[in-house]
Structures are given as C-alpha cells and as structure tokens.
Design a protein around this motif. Structure first.
Motif, short mmCIF file in Angstrom:
data_model
loop_
_atom_site.label_atom_id
_atom_site.label_comp_id
_atom_site.label_asym_id
_atom_site.label_seq_id
_atom_site.Cartn_x
_atom_site.Cartn_y
_atom_site.Cartn_z
N GLU A 1 30.52 130.08 -26.49
CA GLU A 1 29.89 129.65 -25.24
C GLU A 1 30.54 128.38 -24.71
OE1 GLU A 1 25.38 131.32 -26.04
OE2 GLU A 1 25.91 129.30 -26.68
N ARG A 2 30.94 127.50 -25.61
CA ARG A 2 31.60 126.25 -25.20
C ARG A 2 32.95 126.55 -24.55
NH1 ARG A 2 32.77 121.08 -29.13
NH2 ARG A 2 33.82 119.84 -27.56
N ILE A 3 33.72 127.45 -25.13
CA ILE A 3 35.01 127.83 -24.56
C ILE A 3 34.81 128.48 -23.20
CG2 ILE A 3 36.98 129.39 -24.86
CD1 ILE A 3 36.72 128.85 -27.89
N LEU A 4 33.82 129.36 -23.08
CA LEU A 4 33.53 130.02 -21.81
C LEU A 4 33.13 129.01 -20.74
CD1 LEU A 4 33.27 132.80 -20.46
CD2 LEU A 4 30.90 132.81 -21.18
N LEU A 5 32.34 128.01 -21.12
CA LEU A 5 31.93 126.96 -20.19
C LEU A 5 33.13 126.16 -19.71
CD1 LEU A 5 29.70 125.31 -18.78
CD2 LEU A 5 29.56 123.95 -20.87
N LEU A 6 34.03 125.80 -20.62
CA LEU A 6 35.22 125.04 -20.23
C LEU A 6 36.12 125.84 -19.29
CD1 LEU A 6 36.16 123.23 -23.55
CD2 LEU A 6 35.48 122.18 -21.40
N HIS A 7 36.31 127.11 -19.58
CA HIS A 7 37.13 127.95 -18.71
C HIS A 7 36.51 128.06 -17.32
CE1 HIS A 7 40.31 129.44 -21.35
NE2 HIS A 7 39.41 129.41 -22.32
N ASP B 1 35.41 117.00 -13.06
CA ASP B 1 36.21 116.29 -14.06
C ASP B 1 35.32 115.60 -15.08
OD1 ASP B 1 38.57 117.07 -12.85
OD2 ASP B 1 38.75 115.22 -11.66
N GLU B 2 34.25 114.97 -14.61
CA GLU B 2 33.32 114.30 -15.51
C GLU B 2 32.64 115.29 -16.45
OE1 GLU B 2 30.52 111.78 -13.53
OE2 GLU B 2 32.09 110.86 -12.30
N LEU B 3 32.25 116.45 -15.93
CA LEU B 3 31.60 117.47 -16.77
C LEU B 3 32.57 117.99 -17.83
CD1 LEU B 3 29.48 119.58 -14.31
CD2 LEU B 3 28.66 118.22 -16.21
N ILE B 4 33.81 118.25 -17.43
CA ILE B 4 34.81 118.72 -18.40
C ILE B 4 34.99 117.68 -19.50
CG2 ILE B 4 37.26 119.26 -18.70
CD1 ILE B 4 37.17 120.54 -15.90
N PHE B 5 35.09 116.42 -19.11
CA PHE B 5 35.26 115.34 -20.08
C PHE B 5 34.07 115.27 -21.04
CE2 PHE B 5 35.02 110.84 -21.34
CZ PHE B 5 36.29 110.69 -21.90
N LYS B 6 32.85 115.42 -20.50
CA LYS B 6 31.65 115.36 -21.34
C LYS B 6 31.59 116.53 -22.32
CE LYS B 6 28.61 112.70 -18.38
NZ LYS B 6 27.34 112.67 -17.65
N VAL B 7 31.96 117.73 -21.86
CA VAL B 7 31.91 118.90 -22.74
C VAL B 7 32.94 118.77 -23.85
CG1 VAL B 7 32.33 121.39 -22.83
CG2 VAL B 7 30.95 120.43 -20.99
N ILE B 8 34.13 118.31 -23.51
CA ILE B 8 35.19 118.18 -24.52
C ILE B 8 34.82 117.14 -25.57
CG2 ILE B 8 37.56 117.39 -24.87
CD1 ILE B 8 38.27 118.77 -22.23
N ASN B 9 34.24 116.03 -25.15
CA ASN B 9 33.95 114.92 -26.07
C ASN B 9 32.54 114.96 -26.64
OD1 ASN B 9 36.50 113.75 -25.83
ND2 ASN B 9 35.91 112.82 -23.90
#
Length: 59
Positions: A14-20, A40-48
């Motif tokens: 699910e995390r990978i799907l969200l990032l894509h 950009d902020e959301l991508i940064f938050k999901v990755i970290n």
C-alpha cells in the motif's frame, strides 16, 4: 486550538502504491503548470515516516 492528527497504517504494498500515485499526481500538476509544493511535502512525509510493527489479530 490543537490540530487533529490522523494516523495512517499501511503495509509495504500500500505504501508503494501511495508513492506511485503521488508521483503521478505531481507529474500531472507539472504538465498543467501548477504548483507541486503540497504533493512534494506529502511524498517527503511518506518516505520518511517511521515504520511500526503491528500484530494483526483476526476475530
């Protein structure tokens, strides 16, 4: 007044799907010539985001 925090628990798929999906949204916004700061902020938050092991109990 305090902000309300929401927690989202995702498995690895699910995390990978969200990032894509977020990257695809960012690309669409770039094509439209719009700002991508929020995405950009959301991508940064999901990755970290920290990972947490949870025990699943089925009832």
């Amino acid at each position: 007044m305090r902000e309300k925090l929401n927690h989202l628990y995702l498995d690895s798929h699910e995390r990978i799907l969200l990032l894509h999906s977020l990257v695809e949204l960012k690309n669409q916004l770039i094509q439209q010539g719009r700002y991508t700061d929020c995405v950009d902020e959301l991508i940064f938050k999901v990755i970290n985001a920290p990972t947490k092991r949870m025990k699943n109990e089925y009832v």
